[in-house]
Structure formats: C-alpha cells, structure tokens
Scaffold this motif. Structure first.
Motif, mmCIF file in Angstrom:
data_model
loop_
_atom_site.group_PDB
_atom_site.id
_atom_site.type_symbol
_atom_site.label_atom_id
_atom_site.label_comp_id
_atom_site.label_asym_id
_atom_site.label_seq_id
_atom_site.Cartn_x
_atom_site.Cartn_y
_atom_site.Cartn_z
ATOM 1 N N GLY A 1 0.638 -1.047 0.142
ATOM 2 C CA GLY A 1 -0.461 0.043 0.300
ATOM 3 C C GLY A 1 0.980 1.730 0.230
ATOM 4 O O GLY A 1 0.946 1.866 -0.423
ATOM 5 N N GLY A 2 2.170 0.671 0.649
ATOM 6 C CA GLY A 2 3.254 2.463 0.523
ATOM 7 C C GLY A 2 3.592 3.044 -0.938
ATOM 8 O O GLY A 2 3.171 3.636 -1.168
ATOM 9 N N TYR A 3 2.976 1.954 -1.796
ATOM 10 C CA TYR A 3 3.530 2.407 -3.442
ATOM 11 C C TYR A 3 2.392 2.826 -3.920
ATOM 12 O O TYR A 3 2.818 4.747 -4.331
ATOM 13 C CB TYR A 3 4.045 1.076 -3.999
ATOM 14 C CG TYR A 3 5.091 0.589 -4.124
ATOM 15 C CD1 TYR A 3 6.059 1.160 -4.353
ATOM 16 C CD2 TYR A 3 5.437 0.437 -2.981
ATOM 17 C CE1 TYR A 3 7.532 0.971 -4.380
ATOM 18 C CE2 TYR A 3 6.845 -0.325 -2.542
ATOM 19 C CZ TYR A 3 8.375 -0.051 -3.304
ATOM 20 O OH TYR A 3 9.059 -0.709 -3.211
ATOM 21 N N VAL A 4 1.342 2.822 -3.053
ATOM 22 C CA VAL A 4 0.134 3.919 -3.890
ATOM 23 C C VAL A 4 0.981 5.050 -3.346
ATOM 24 O O VAL A 4 0.339 6.965 -4.064
ATOM 25 C CB VAL A 4 -0.988 3.428 -3.279
ATOM 26 C CG1 VAL A 4 -2.091 4.751 -3.539
ATOM 27 C CG2 VAL A 4 -1.767 1.544 -3.857
ATOM 28 N N LEU A 5 0.634 5.132 -2.349
ATOM 29 C CA LEU A 5 1.413 6.885 -1.742
ATOM 30 C C LEU A 5 2.427 7.642 -2.654
ATOM 31 O O LEU A 5 2.328 8.539 -2.744
ATOM 32 C CB LEU A 5 1.705 6.508 0.033
ATOM 33 C CG LEU A 5 0.698 5.634 0.713
ATOM 34 C CD1 LEU A 5 1.400 5.889 2.472
ATOM 35 C CD2 LEU A 5 -0.557 6.736 0.635
ATOM 36 N N LEU A 6 3.063 6.572 -2.521
ATOM 37 C CA LEU A 6 4.197 7.162 -3.513
ATOM 38 C C LEU A 6 4.198 7.848 -4.781
ATOM 39 O O LEU A 6 4.789 8.623 -5.400
ATOM 40 C CB LEU A 6 6.035 5.879 -3.845
ATOM 41 C CG LEU A 6 7.334 6.000 -3.793
ATOM 42 C CD1 LEU A 6 7.633 6.975 -2.725
ATOM 43 C CD2 LEU A 6 8.165 4.103 -3.460
ATOM 44 N N ALA A 7 3.395 6.769 -5.264
ATOM 45 C CA ALA A 7 2.927 7.307 -6.384
ATOM 46 C C ALA A 7 2.346 8.384 -6.306
ATOM 47 O O ALA A 7 2.911 9.327 -8.219
ATOM 48 C CB ALA A 7 2.589 6.165 -7.191
ATOM 49 N N LEU B 1 3.228 0.855 8.145
ATOM 50 C CA LEU B 1 4.272 0.111 7.449
ATOM 51 C C LEU B 1 4.314 0.448 6.302
ATOM 52 O O LEU B 1 5.511 0.989 5.375
ATOM 53 C CB LEU B 1 4.091 -1.576 7.364
ATOM 54 C CG LEU B 1 4.036 -1.985 8.332
ATOM 55 C CD1 LEU B 1 2.969 -3.540 8.128
ATOM 56 C CD2 LEU B 1 5.779 -2.160 8.856
ATOM 57 N N MET B 2 2.683 1.301 5.820
ATOM 58 C CA MET B 2 2.678 1.815 4.906
ATOM 59 C C MET B 2 3.524 3.479 4.362
ATOM 60 O O MET B 2 4.331 3.897 3.612
ATOM 61 C CB MET B 2 0.882 2.434 4.465
ATOM 62 C CG MET B 2 -0.125 1.301 4.224
ATOM 63 S SD MET B 2 -1.536 1.660 4.092
ATOM 64 C CE MET B 2 -2.062 0.203 3.721
ATOM 65 N N ILE B 3 3.378 4.376 5.105
ATOM 66 C CA ILE B 3 4.094 5.271 5.732
ATOM 67 C C ILE B 3 4.947 5.252 5.181
ATOM 68 O O ILE B 3 6.378 6.132 5.090
ATOM 69 C CB ILE B 3 3.054 6.985 5.938
ATOM 70 C CG1 ILE B 3 3.187 6.131 8.077
ATOM 71 C CG2 ILE B 3 1.585 7.322 5.835
ATOM 72 C CD1 ILE B 3 2.310 7.023 8.411
ATOM 73 N N GLY B 4 5.619 4.009 6.421
ATOM 74 C CA GLY B 4 7.399 3.751 6.261
ATOM 75 C C GLY B 4 8.184 3.629 4.974
ATOM 76 O O GLY B 4 8.920 4.424 4.240
ATOM 77 N N THR B 5 7.534 2.552 4.155
ATOM 78 C CA THR B 5 7.434 2.459 2.654
ATOM 79 C C THR B 5 7.647 3.376 2.171
ATOM 80 O O THR B 5 8.735 3.784 1.536
ATOM 81 C CB THR B 5 6.635 1.070 2.113
ATOM 82 O OG1 THR B 5 6.408 0.367 3.033
ATOM 83 C CG2 THR B 5 7.180 0.942 0.586
ATOM 84 N N ALA B 6 6.959 3.916 1.433
ATOM 85 C CA ALA B 6 7.267 5.616 1.266
ATOM 86 C C ALA B 6 7.998 6.356 2.140
ATOM 87 O O ALA B 6 8.522 7.417 0.779
ATOM 88 C CB ALA B 6 5.772 6.153 0.860
ATOM 89 N N GLY B 7 8.860 6.700 2.453
ATOM 90 C CA GLY B 7 9.717 7.691 3.007
ATOM 91 C C GLY B 7 10.934 6.557 3.638
ATOM 92 O O GLY B 7 11.870 8.062 3.936
ATOM 93 N N LEU C 1 10.855 5.436 12.000
ATOM 94 C CA LEU C 1 11.021 6.434 12.438
ATOM 95 C C LEU C 1 11.070 7.482 11.160
ATOM 96 O O LEU C 1 11.208 8.701 10.775
ATOM 97 C CB LEU C 1 12.745 6.783 12.590
ATOM 98 C CG LEU C 1 12.761 6.436 13.053
ATOM 99 C CD1 LEU C 1 14.751 6.284 13.459
ATOM 100 C CD2 LEU C 1 12.753 7.868 14.285
ATOM 101 N N ALA C 2 10.798 6.375 10.068
ATOM 102 C CA ALA C 2 10.924 6.840 8.179
ATOM 103 C C ALA C 2 8.871 7.776 8.139
ATOM 104 O O ALA C 2 8.971 8.706 7.463
ATOM 105 C CB ALA C 2 10.946 5.869 7.089
ATOM 106 N N ALA C 3 8.380 6.598 8.802
ATOM 107 C CA ALA C 3 6.791 7.356 8.703
ATOM 108 C C ALA C 3 6.962 8.589 10.047
ATOM 109 O O ALA C 3 6.049 8.840 9.386
ATOM 110 C CB ALA C 3 6.336 6.292 9.794
#
Lengths: 591, 87
Positions: free
Chosen positions: A82-88, A254-260, A477-479
């Motif tokens: 789901g983090g990739y949706v935010l990233l995109a 996990l989603m916003i951490g992935t995007a960050g 921390l990334a999130a």
C-alpha cells in the motif's frame, strides 16, 4: 553431482553475472553515480525498485511470519504494498521533477534551511544503517546453510561483490545489477511455490491455489488448515486475535514508512521524465506483487505441509504423531542448522507439536500423554526448506540459495548508496567543502560508499543483539520524520522551516521515546520503563505501530508552528509551484 | 490572479481530486474491507474463508496496482490537457 557442488555453481554463476554488470556499467560522473544519468527505462526501474525494496526479510521471513500467525499478519502484505500507492501519488513524481540527487537535499532546499537538511541526513542514516544490518546477517546465514562456509567468510564474499559494483558503478551499476537480482530472486521464489501449489491443490498458480480445494481432504485448503491448527490448540488461521486499532495503526506505519524510505525514493530519480516516475511506481508494484501475492500461499501451504508431515493423515490430525526416527530427510538437514529442534519431553520417541501455551487445550494434551510442545521451528525455514519439503530437484534448492543472496545484496546496495550520497552530497558538498570539484565529489562518493560497506560488514559480523527489533524503529522513523516532511513540502506552501524542523524533531523524538519505553533505552535489556505487552501499551498501541502516531504529531506540530510564524519567502512558494508541474523536468538533468 | 496561475491552480486542484478519489478506494479496500469492515463481509464465502480475508491477502494488492496505473494514465493525460506535459 552433489547438492553442495550444485549450490556452488548456481551461486557462482549469479555472482559472475553481477561482476560482469559491474565491469560494463562504471560511473564516470556524479550524475551517473547518484542517479544513473536519469536514463533508466521505467519498466527497468520498476524491476530494480522491486529488488531494491524486497529485502532478505521479504524473501526469507515474510511467508513464515504469515504462516505462524495467519490473518493477523496480513498487515505486512497490505502495508508493504500500500505504501507504493502513496509513493506514486504523493511523492515520486514531484521529487523527480525537483530533479536533485538526495532526499535531504529536497528537505534542505524546500525548507531553506541547512539544519533541516542535517536533521533529514540523521534520520536517513539511522533508518538505512538499521536496515542494512539485517541484510548483511541474511547474507551470512544463507552462505552458512547452503555453501557450508562459516558466516564470516560468507559475509566477506558478499561485501566484496557489493563493493565491486557499488563503488565503481554507483547508481548505474546498482540499477542493472538489481534488475538481474530481481530475476534471480523471483524465479527462486515462485518455482517452488508453483510445485507446492500443484501438489496440494492441483492449481499451478499459488495465488489461486490458496483459495482452491485441498486435493487430499476434498475441501477448501483454508478450511482444512483452520481445522488442523485449531485441533492442535493454535488460533484459527483465518481468524483475528489482535486489536483492530493496533492492526490499523501497524498497517499504516508500514505504508507511510515504506513511502518514506530514502533508498526507495531515490530510485525514482533515475527515470527520464515525471510521467515515467508515475508509470515506474506501477511497474515496481507489479514486480513486487508477483512475490507478495505468492507469499501468503507459500505461508499457508508450508504450515499445512509441516503439520501433515508430523501428523500423517488426510487433513484430520490423528492423535499419534510421527516417530522421530522416521522423520523425513529435510527435517534432518535443518536440524543441523539449529533452526529446527526436537526435544522428546514425554520420552515416547514421537514428535508432539502443538500450542502448549493454550490453557484451554492443556486438558486434551494431558489426556493424550503429551507433556509439552516438542518441536520448535524457526519461521525462516518456511521458504528456505520449501523445495526440500516438496521433493524438488537439486537445482531448485541451489536457486533458492542464489535468490536469498540476491534479495539481501540488492537491498544492501540500495541502502549503501542512500547512505553514501547523503554523506558525499549532503554533508561534504553542502556543508563541509562547498567548493569541491565534480571529480572531487565523485571520489568522495566512492570513498563514502567504501566506508559504508566497511561499516555494514562490521555490523554484520558483530550484530547488535537488538538487530531484529530495530526494523520496527526504522519504519517508525521513516514514517514519523521523513514522510510527513516530504509530503508537506510538496502539498503545502505554508509550511516553513521552523514548522518542518519542529515537526521532524517531534516525530523523531516521540517515536524513539515510545519504542525505547517498551524495548529499553537503545534496546538495552531491562532498561524499559513500561512492560512490553498488549496490556502495558497505551491504548493497546504496540511500539511497532507508533510510527503512525509519530507522523500525526509531526503533521500537527508543523502546521501549528508554521501558522504561528511567518510564511516561507516568495521563491520557496515558486519552488513548490514548479515541483507540482511536470514541464521542464529534463532541464534539471545537468544540475 | 493572472490567467497563467489560475490555469496552474486548476491543474493542481484536478490532481488533488484524482488523488482524493484514489486514496478513498485505497483505504476502503485495505483498512476497510481487509480489516475494519471484515465482519460485515463474513457472509460472503471465498475459498474456505470470507471476502475480507481475500481482500487482506490478495484483493487489496490487486486494487493498489489498478490505482497506480489509473493514476499514471489519468495524470499523464491531465498534463497534456493543461499543457504542462514534458516535451
């Protein structure tokens, strides 16, 4: 040919391929070293991003995590995709338009502050170094199991390979190696899964096999699995026991951490255009989804296979377990690694495997003469032992070894590049020696890369005891620090430097404080001030889920501080305007 | 507001609208169908379990894929409509 020779040949061939790519793609400028000269095709970048992102944890551990708990660990599947949706939609296209080389560089420019840039560098280094430790230990473990070296030798060989293509090739070398590594790891993951799905359900596609009929029992696979695990006192596989609030917050972290994650974001700096960055995020998720849609099937099928091996019978658990001396060959192999252990508590020579912590089940167990669970199985075996459990030919086992190494090395290289470029570009070029020449900066980047590899190797050889727990901190921390700062920098013209710095610091500090309060200060045992269990967590929020709360605090503090202080200068508002419009992205190439 | 910045503003508002719709769907299939609304979907059987379980382990990922490709296609078209695409 024996298995060891086969492993050696397949892993050796994959390494020869990576070295070949290293020789072919050497970086001649900082543009090539940091961003592969922005000439990577979006599909290629998607593949490289998939390898960059899917670490030893995704390849080796995730299916086991799902297998051991069932539905509740779907959080990893939804969170890490789901983090990739935010990233995109929220980050990648705009940061590509910005057209610089590092994540802290955007934060420094957008918030017109060197302090903001340095805070971002600190967050980046903490996140990436934490992450790289896990990759290095993954390399050592895979070598030890499949190539019979000791962990140290394995790690040194792995580091030497990364050194060759990362120091000379930079992003350019890493990109093309990651494409090759993706192909190796995805074949290694899906081939055994296809065979296992065929054996259990007759369906060659694991993602459909998971919801198909289990041939042996004649009913849906998940129904059989639910029955046999509950018959042994475990929680229902498809049921839920965690609190809904905690599941939601953990998935969001996990989603916003992935995007960050900086090492993922910088991959999108390598494509030629903003429109390519958008497509590329889609391709990245396609290549990731091939593994992520297979993983839950691998998990469920491996759990079913394991229990049926111990309790032979068509789906229904029989009260008599397998005799230890008659155990299959793969169990003997894995016993030597210590990842699978047997302890005959009741001395009957049979393996009793059940949930001994379930008070409601204790009576049944006693009636059967069971005196405790006798088999412990490390989750990581679920993927690594799959080909052996399914009786697949030796070359598939060798491929799994090469796949595990590809997953760990590709992620390690991406992380090391993020660290090296933060040091050479954000610290040396921007703070310490701004008049450094292009050639000097390239040299500095190579030295920083070599230093980062040395540090990662050392940490891999002397892993801090808390290595596994720190991954929660990396995502938190990334999130809580990087993602909100980047998003506000793009979506708000009003957030100013004081707001952004205050927000990042609050996100960073609250997340560290919450994690340390339960896990111990710097993860030192016994220094935790609160008990680390669901009853002790505030509102039942686990330390791993706190990233979401940290991010909310970051947004709130940045908003209030910015509104209480003066608006950013005109040229910064123009910068935001320009980041939002794709036209002119290629002009930023020769920055 | 001069016409050029009015145009830029309209482009940005259109982008925000597409993002909002996409993120509502993103949240609905994962946090909604996969987690919070799962009890409501428990009556719909899918291969030995319920639709919520399928969304949590497969469906949400497939929808995420669809969303990203839709966004890429729609935004690249929007760029041309507002004449802000890269040449």
């Amino acid at each position: 040919m024996d298995q060891y020779t086969l492993n050696l040949i397949v892993v050796g061939l994959s390494f020869a391929l990576y070295i070949g790519i290293a020789i072919y793609s050497r970086a001649g400028s900082t543009g090539e070293f940091y961003a592969a000269n922005r000439g990577v095709h979006p599909v290629m970048n998607g593949m490289a991003t998939a390898a960059d992102w899917m670490s030893a944890a995704s390849f080796i551990s995730m299916a086991g995590l799902i297998a051991s708990v069932g539905y509740d660990n779907s959080t990893y599947l939804m969170g890490w995709t789901g983090g990739y949706v935010l990233l995109a939609m929220l980050l990648a296209p705009y940061l590509r338009k910005f057209g610089k080389f590092t994540v802290p560089e955007f934060i420094g420019d957008r918030f017109y502050s060197r302090s903001a840039r340095i805070v971002a560098v600190v967050c980046l280094i903490v996140v990436s170094v934490t992450y790289v430790i896990g990759q290095m230990t993954g390399v050592g473990v895979t070598f030890a199991r499949f190539l019979e070296t000791d962990t140290t030798t394995g790690l040194l060989i792995g580091s030497a390979i990364v050194f060759l293509y990362a120091v000379f090739g930079g992003m350019k070398g890493i990109t093309y190696t990651q494409v090759a590594q993706y192909i190796v790891l995805i074949l290694a993951y899906t081939i055994p899964a296809i065979f296992i799905s065929l054996q259990l359900t007759g369906n060659p596609l694991p993602m459909f096999g998971l919801f198909s009929e289990h041939t042996a029992s004649g009913q849906p696979l998940l129904t059989t699995l639910d029955q046999i695990v509950t018959d042994l006192g475990f929680n229902q596989y498809t049921g839920s026991t965690d609190s809904t609030l905690n599941i939601v917050l953990f998935t969001m972290s996990l989603m916003i951490g992935t995007a960050g994650l900086p090492h993922v974001i910088i991959r999108f700096f390598t494509v030629p255009k903003v429109s390519d960055a958008r497509w590329s995020a889609g391709w990245a998720l396609v290549f990731i989804a091939i593994l992520y849609l297979t993983a839950p099937a691998v998990g469920a099928m491996a759990r079913l296979n394991l229990i049926e091996t111990i309790y032979p019978g068509n789906g229904a658990v029989e009260e008599t377990a397998i005799v230890y001396e008659d155990r299959p060959e793969w169990m003997r192999n894995w016993e030597t690694t210590g990842l699978l252990t047997f302890n005959d508590l009741n001395g009957d020579g049979r393996i009793q495997f059940y949930n001994a912590n379930n008070a409601a089940y204790a009576e049944t167990a006693t009636q059967r003469g069971w005196q405790g669970n006798e088999l412990t199985v490390n989750n990581d075996i679920m993927v690594l032992a799959n080909p052996e459990i399914a009786n697949l030919p030796g070359w598939v086992i060798a491929l799994v070894a090469a796949g595990g190494l590809a997953a760990a090395l590709s992620t390690a290289a991406g992380l090391l590049l993020a660290i090296a470029s933060a040091i050479s570009h954000d610290l040396i070029k921007s703070v310490i020696k701004p008049d450094i020449s292009e050639k000097g900066e390239l040299l500095a980047a190579r030295i920083a890369m070599a230093g980062a590899i040395a540090l990662a190797t050392w940490l891999g050889l002397n892993p801090p005891g808390f290595a596994a727990q720190t991954v929660a901190l990396a995502f938190g921390l990334a999130a809580s620090s990087i993602f909100p700062a980047l998003m506000m920098g793009i979506f708000s013209k009003r957030i100013n430097s004081s707001g952004a710095i205050a927000g990042m610091l609050v996100g960073l500090i609250t997340t560290c404080a919450y994690v340390f309060a339960y896990k111990g200060f710097l993860f030192i045992p016994e220094t935790n001030i609160l008990p680390d269990n669901p009853a002790g967590w505030i509102f039942g929020i686990s330390p791993a889920s706190f990233g979401t709360i940290g991010a909310i605090l970051n947004f709130a503090v940045a908003y209030f501080v910015s509104n209480a202080t003066e608006a950013p200068p005109r040229e910064i508002q123009d910068l935001v305007e320009s980041v939002r419009t794709p036209r002119g992205a290629s002009a930023a190439l020769d920055h | 507001m001069d016409p050029k910045s009015a145009q830029a503003d309209a482009y940005w508002q259109a982008n925000l609208r597409i993002i909002k719709i996409s993120l509502v769907i993103w949240a609905l299939v994962s946090f909604g169908f996969g987690i919070i609304l799962r009890p409501l979907l428990s009556g719909i059987p899918v291969g030995g379990t319920d639709l919520g379980f399928w969304f949590a382990q497969q469906g949400s990922i497939l929808v995420f894929l669809g969303l990203i490709f839709f966004y890429a296609w729609r935004m690249n078209k929007l760029d041309r409509e507002f004449d802000v695409d890269e040449q």
